[in-house]
Scaffold this active site. Structure first.
Site, PDB file in Angstrom:
ATOM      1  N   GLU A   1      -5.957  -8.006   1.601  1.00 27.78           N
ATOM      2  CA  GLU A   1      -4.507  -7.929   1.770  1.00 27.78           C
ATOM      3  C   GLU A   1      -4.196  -7.678   3.242  1.00 27.78           C
ATOM      4  O   GLU A   1      -4.420  -6.582   3.749  1.00 27.78           O
ATOM      5  CB  GLU A   1      -3.955  -6.784   0.925  1.00 27.78           C
ATOM      6  CG  GLU A   1      -4.284  -6.894  -0.537  1.00 27.78           C
ATOM      7  CD  GLU A   1      -4.269  -5.530  -1.227  1.00 27.78           C
ATOM      8  OE1 GLU A   1      -3.213  -4.905  -1.314  1.00 27.78           O
ATOM      9  OE2 GLU A   1      -5.352  -5.079  -1.645  1.00 27.78           O
TER      10      GLU A   1
ATOM     11  N   HIS B   1       2.849   0.130  -3.196  1.00 30.98           N
ATOM     12  CA  HIS B   1       3.252  -1.275  -3.356  1.00 30.98           C
ATOM     13  C   HIS B   1       4.734  -1.453  -3.711  1.00 30.98           C
ATOM     14  O   HIS B   1       5.091  -2.262  -4.583  1.00 30.98           O
ATOM     15  CB  HIS B   1       2.378  -1.954  -4.422  1.00 30.98           C
ATOM     16  CG  HIS B   1       0.936  -2.140  -4.009  1.00 30.98           C
ATOM     17  ND1 HIS B   1       0.516  -2.198  -2.700  1.00 30.98           N
ATOM     18  CD2 HIS B   1      -0.195  -2.295  -4.762  1.00 30.98           C
ATOM     19  CE1 HIS B   1      -0.795  -2.387  -2.663  1.00 30.98           C
ATOM     20  NE2 HIS B   1      -1.246  -2.433  -3.883  1.00 30.98           N
TER      21      HIS B   1
ATOM     22  N   HIS C   1      -1.436 -10.259  -2.950  1.00 35.65           N
ATOM     23  CA  HIS C   1      -2.384  -9.449  -3.720  1.00 35.65           C
ATOM     24  C   HIS C   1      -3.235 -10.254  -4.706  1.00 35.65           C
ATOM     25  O   HIS C   1      -3.479  -9.810  -5.829  1.00 35.65           O
ATOM     26  CB  HIS C   1      -1.603  -8.349  -4.453  1.00 35.65           C
ATOM     27  CG  HIS C   1      -2.374  -7.094  -4.683  1.00 35.65           C
ATOM     28  ND1 HIS C   1      -3.480  -7.041  -5.489  1.00 35.65           N
ATOM     29  CD2 HIS C   1      -2.202  -5.841  -4.208  1.00 35.65           C
ATOM     30  CE1 HIS C   1      -3.946  -5.801  -5.510  1.00 35.65           C
ATOM     31  NE2 HIS C   1      -3.182  -5.054  -4.742  1.00 35.65           N
ATOM     32  N   SER C   2      -3.710 -11.435  -4.312  1.00 37.09           N
ATOM     33  CA  SER C   2      -4.630 -12.158  -5.206  1.00 37.09           C
ATOM     34  C   SER C   2      -5.958 -11.416  -5.302  1.00 37.09           C
ATOM     35  O   SER C   2      -6.461 -10.887  -4.310  1.00 37.09           O
ATOM     36  CB  SER C   2      -4.886 -13.579  -4.696  1.00 37.09           C
ATOM     37  OG  SER C   2      -3.902 -14.465  -5.183  1.00 37.09           O
ATOM     38  N   TYR C   3      -6.509 -11.414  -6.508  1.00 35.02           N
ATOM     39  CA  TYR C   3      -7.874 -10.946  -6.733  1.00 35.02           C
ATOM     40  C   TYR C   3      -8.730 -12.207  -6.768  1.00 35.02           C
ATOM     41  O   TYR C   3      -8.564 -13.038  -7.662  1.00 35.02           O
ATOM     42  CB  TYR C   3      -7.996 -10.248  -8.089  1.00 35.02           C
ATOM     43  CG  TYR C   3      -7.350  -8.891  -8.202  1.00 35.02           C
ATOM     44  CD1 TYR C   3      -5.977  -8.736  -8.102  1.00 35.02           C
ATOM     45  CD2 TYR C   3      -8.131  -7.759  -8.451  1.00 35.02           C
ATOM     46  CE1 TYR C   3      -5.390  -7.486  -8.243  1.00 35.02           C
ATOM     47  CE2 TYR C   3      -7.548  -6.510  -8.594  1.00 35.02           C
ATOM     48  CZ  TYR C   3      -6.177  -6.385  -8.491  1.00 35.02           C
ATOM     49  OH  TYR C   3      -5.604  -5.149  -8.636  1.00 35.02           O
TER      50      TYR C   3
ATOM     51  N   ASN D   1       0.804  -1.213   0.000  1.00 37.94           N
ATOM     52  CA  ASN D   1       0.000   0.000   0.000  1.00 37.94           C
ATOM     53  C   ASN D   1       0.851   1.284   0.000  1.00 37.94           C
ATOM     54  O   ASN D   1       2.030   1.243  -0.324  1.00 37.94           O
ATOM     55  CB  ASN D   1      -1.063   0.008   1.088  1.00 37.94           C
ATOM     56  CG  ASN D   1      -2.325   0.690   0.556  1.00 37.94           C
ATOM     57  OD1 ASN D   1      -2.397   1.908   0.534  1.00 37.94           O
ATOM     58  ND2 ASN D   1      -3.272  -0.082   0.056  1.00 37.94           N
ATOM     59  N   ARG D   2       0.224   2.415   0.375  1.00 37.15           N
ATOM     60  CA  ARG D   2       0.823   3.716   0.027  1.00 37.15           C
ATOM     61  C   ARG D   2       1.693   4.330   1.135  1.00 37.15           C
ATOM     62  O   ARG D   2       1.425   4.128   2.323  1.00 37.15           O
ATOM     63  CB  ARG D   2      -0.292   4.698  -0.329  1.00 37.15           C
ATOM     64  CG  ARG D   2      -0.979   4.319  -1.629  1.00 37.15           C
ATOM     65  CD  ARG D   2      -2.172   5.189  -1.951  1.00 37.15           C
ATOM     66  NE  ARG D   2      -2.729   4.800  -3.256  1.00 37.15           N
ATOM     67  CZ  ARG D   2      -3.510   3.738  -3.454  1.00 37.15           C
ATOM     68  NH1 ARG D   2      -3.866   2.965  -2.458  1.00 37.15           N
ATOM     69  NH2 ARG D   2      -3.949   3.455  -4.666  1.00 37.15           N
TER      70      ARG D   2
ATOM     71  N   GLN E   1      -6.444  -4.760   3.942  1.00 32.65           N
ATOM     72  CA  GLN E   1      -6.927  -3.869   2.892  1.00 32.65           C
ATOM     73  C   GLN E   1      -8.007  -4.616   2.140  1.00 32.65           C
ATOM     74  O   GLN E   1      -7.757  -5.684   1.572  1.00 32.65           O
ATOM     75  CB  GLN E   1      -5.777  -3.491   1.944  1.00 32.65           C
ATOM     76  CG  GLN E   1      -6.132  -2.440   0.900  1.00 32.65           C
ATOM     77  CD  GLN E   1      -6.124  -1.023   1.442  1.00 32.65           C
ATOM     78  OE1 GLN E   1      -5.612  -0.767   2.541  1.00 32.65           O
ATOM     79  NE2 GLN E   1      -6.694  -0.082   0.701  1.00 32.65           N
TER      80      GLN E   1
HETATM   81  C1  BGC Z   1      -4.730  -0.742  -3.448  1.00 34.64           C
HETATM   82  C2  BGC Z   1      -5.457  -0.070  -4.588  1.00 34.64           C
HETATM   83  C3  BGC Z   1      -4.653  -0.286  -5.821  1.00 34.64           C
HETATM   84  C4  BGC Z   1      -4.493  -1.757  -6.052  1.00 34.64           C
HETATM   85  C5  BGC Z   1      -3.552  -2.008  -7.195  1.00 34.64           C
HETATM   86  C6  BGC Z   1      -4.660  -2.192  -3.739  1.00 34.64           C
HETATM   87  O1  BGC Z   1      -3.957  -2.827  -2.750  1.00 34.64           O
HETATM   88  O2  BGC Z   1      -5.327  -0.495  -2.218  1.00 34.64           O
HETATM   89  O3  BGC Z   1      -5.639   1.301  -4.338  1.00 34.64           O
HETATM   90  O4  BGC Z   1      -5.218   0.334  -6.925  1.00 34.64           O
HETATM   91  O5  BGC Z   1      -3.960  -2.381  -4.947  1.00 34.64           O
HETATM   92  O6  BGC Z   1      -4.094  -2.757  -8.154  1.00 34.64           O
END
Ligand code: BGC
Length: 388
Positions: A352, A147, A221-223, A121-122, A324
């Site tokens: 996440e 990231h 970061h799996s969707y 994250n940021r 997240q």
């Molecule tokens: C973030 C999103 C970001 C994405 C990247 C997530 O973990 O919170 O803001 O766009 O990852 O694909």
């Protein structure tokens, strides 16, 4: 020998090559022929998954348990390329978004299936100060750092070693992030191990040590789409999040520093709600860090997702204090993923596990600083089952 006899021999030879060649492609990694313990049969093998533009070979590890759970993980980005899980009728579906081949991941990816680091994250304005020294990171998300930067841990090569236990098979992935990489201080030695267990879990352990103080916040970061990847949106999935508070964010998705109660808001998933029920009230969709009740430390169950049409259930356990919850808001149909499926908005969700975003600039958030002599160690488990 007569010409016809030679011809017959040739044809038989070609036939044998055609049968055996595909099987040779998939070489079992040294010590992991299939494990047979009575009825239990887990498997672990590796194969080639192509090459990076500079010629570096990428390996793909397949891990499966005796109940049909199967993960494919590659050494580029420590990426889970697919995760197959049975539904209530025993039918398998791949429940993670991604690409069929390496090329897709090299071209463009919103972190599909990857390990994210050095900082998940940021980090606001791509800067932080540590022990009186200001560090500048890559600004790869507007003015902010996201990231791990331009070339985060999702875009590096990991060294793989197959591992196994009595009731699990795994792949241990190592990466040494050099001092100064993407602006971060210290040589950071990381080991991430993915396991597929006989309890139907994808279990991930993260470990890191450093030679200079540095922020570390590793995540996965799996969707997910529990109905099967690319088969529609995830708005009908039912979610429980064991979180009474979340960290509200500004326009750039940087937390204000406040831990705001979820009660009475669309962020309250302490009792089950479908993801879509209140999403229209959340500007852009969910992309927020939730403050877990467990507070981090001991592993605790922090989330549960149920998909009614397939009956698939996914529970998340973690030692991390935050999660997240991201609903694939930036998917816009421009990506064609596995088996030609187009990924539209809300086609996948991410859970996440992590420390809170922008912690290096937020003195009241749990610290993400790892110092020499300490070991960063976290655990996250995605556990699968079915509900009738
Ligand atoms: C973030 C999103 C970001 C994405 C990247 C997530 O973990 O919170 O803001 O766009 O990852 O694909």
């Amino acid at each position: 020998m007569k010409t016809t006899a030679w011809k017959t021999l040739w044809i038989m030879g070609l036939f044998l090559v055609a049968i055996f060649l595909p099987q040779c492609r998939t070489q079992p990694a040294e010590e992991e022929a299939s494990l047979s313990q009575g009825k239990v049969k887990m498997d672990l093998f590796k194969e080639d998954f192509g090459r990076l533009p500079d010629g570096t070979p990428v390996e793909l590890y397949t891990l499966n348990n005796s109940h049909g759970l199967r993960a494919r993980i590659m050494t580029y980005g420590a990426i889970v390329v697919s995760l197959e899980v049975p539904d209530r009728d025993g039918n398998l579906a791949d429940i993670t978004l991604g690409y069929d081949s390496l090329d897709g991941y090299l071209e463009t990816t919103p972190y599909f299936g990857a390990v994210v680091g050095r900082y998940g994250n940021r980090i606001a304005k791509a800067k932080f100060t540590l022990d009186g020294v200001e560090y500048t990171l890559a600004a790869n998300n507007g003015e902010n750092h996201l990231h791990g930067g331009l070339k985060g841990f999702d875009k590096v090569m990991w060294a793989a070693e197959p591992v196994r236990e009595e009731a699990a098979v795994g792949v241990k992935l190592s990466y040494l992030s050099p001092d100064g990489e993407e602006g971060y201080p210290g040589n950071l030695s990381c080991v991430v191990t993915y396991w597929i267990t006989e309890d139907n879990e994808l279990k991930i352990t993260y470990q890191a040590t450093t030679d200079k103080a540095t922020p570390v916040n590793l995540t996965h970061h799996s969707y997910f789409n529990l109905a099967g990847q690319g088969r529609g949106d995830i708005l009908g999935h039912e979610l429980i999040l064991e979180a009474d508070r979340y960290t509200p964010v500004d326009e750039g998705l940087i937390p204000f520093g406040e831990l705001r109660p979820v009660a009475g808001t669309p962020f309250d998933f302490t009792s089950p709600h479908t993801i879509g029920a209140r999403i229209a009230q959340v500007h852009g969709g969910y992309d927020h860090n939730f403050v877990l009740r467990s507070g981090g430390g001991e592993p605790a169950r922090v989330a549960q997702v149920f998909e009614p049409t397939s009956g698939r259930v996914m529970e998340v356990f973690t030692t991390e204090p935050g999660i997240q919850f991201y609903t694939g808001n930036f998917l816009d149909g421009s990506i064609t993923g596995k088996v030609g499926r187009v990924y539209n908005k809300y086609y996948g969700f991410c859970l996440e596990t992590q420390h809170f975003p922008d912690s290096p600039n937020q003195p009241d958030f749990p610290s993400t600083i790892l110092r020499p002599g300490e070991t960063y160690q976290t655990l996250t488990v995605y556990k699968f089952s079915i509900r009738e």
